[in-house]
Design an enzyme around this catalytic site. Structure first.
Site, PDB file in Angstrom:
ATOM      1  N   GLY A  13       0.848  -1.350   0.058  1.00  0.00           N
ATOM      2  CA  GLY A  13      -0.177   0.088   0.010  1.00  0.00           C
ATOM      3  C   GLY A  13       0.893   1.398   0.077  1.00  0.00           C
ATOM      4  O   GLY A  13       0.536   2.332   0.814  1.00  0.00           O
ATOM      5  N   TYR A 150     -15.212  -2.002   8.630  1.00  0.00           N
ATOM      6  CA  TYR A 150     -13.819  -1.652   8.638  1.00  0.00           C
ATOM      7  C   TYR A 150     -13.261  -1.855   9.899  1.00  0.00           C
ATOM      8  O   TYR A 150     -12.162  -2.337  10.312  1.00  0.00           O
ATOM      9  CB  TYR A 150     -13.789  -0.162   8.057  1.00  0.00           C
ATOM     10  CG  TYR A 150     -12.349   0.207   8.113  1.00  0.00           C
ATOM     11  CD1 TYR A 150     -11.296  -0.143   7.188  1.00  0.00           C
ATOM     12  CD2 TYR A 150     -11.949   1.462   8.806  1.00  0.00           C
ATOM     13  CE1 TYR A 150     -10.020   0.241   7.308  1.00  0.00           C
ATOM     14  CE2 TYR A 150     -10.579   1.929   8.901  1.00  0.00           C
ATOM     15  CZ  TYR A 150      -9.564   1.205   8.064  1.00  0.00           C
ATOM     16  OH  TYR A 150      -8.467   1.658   8.139  1.00  0.00           O
TER      17      TYR A 150
END
Length: 153
Positions: A13, A150
């Site tokens: 990422g 999340y």
């Protein structure tokens, strides 16, 4: 001499945000860095912006096969690793009552399963005494509207 001279670090990422900033700092301190991201255009753009000490690899941390491919690419490029910075993650903003199973599954795959499988795949090439760092989120400690799935990751 810089603190990370000659070190070899993978940043998952690493195309934007925290991952990009971490890769940038590692390079400033003398490391060679491999960054990952899902989008080839962003991976290429980030690698160019970070400079010659960087190589970009398209990898989907939500796919088990990506961990093995990434470990192979890291082994081919660096031989061994001195650091692994697990930063890849996704979040979908959605009220709990209307969240979709596929989006929950995707977040679990990228945010939970992906880092575990990445570490597992990288262990054979990680030098003794190396660092493995995982980015987490404030939503694990503080509730935020629309972030229940999340938060669970």
């Amino acid at each position: 001499m810089k603190r990370l001279d000659g070190m070899r670090i993978v940043v998952t990422g690493g195309t934007t945000g925290i991952g990009f900033a971490a890769a940038q700092r590692f390079i400033e301190e003398g490391a060679r860095v491999m960054i990952t991201g899902q989008d080839k255009g962003r991976v290429d753009s980030a690698a160019r912006a970070l400079g010659h000490a960087t190589v970009g690899v398209v990898a989907d941390q939500g796919q088990a096969a990506s961990a093995s491919v990434l470990a192979g690419r890291a082994a081919d490029h660096f031989g061994r690793l001195d650091g692994l910075f697990l930063n890849a993650g996704i979040a979908y903003l959605s009220p709990t009552e209307s969240e979709e199973e596929a989006r929950i599954d995707r977040q679990m795959a990228v945010n939970v399963k992906g880092p575990f499988l990445t570490v597992q795949a990288m262990l054979p090439i990680i030098e003794d005494g190396s660092a493995i760092v995982a980015t987490t989120s404030v939503v694990g400690q503080i509730a935020m509207p629309g972030m229940a799935a999340y938060s669970a990751t």
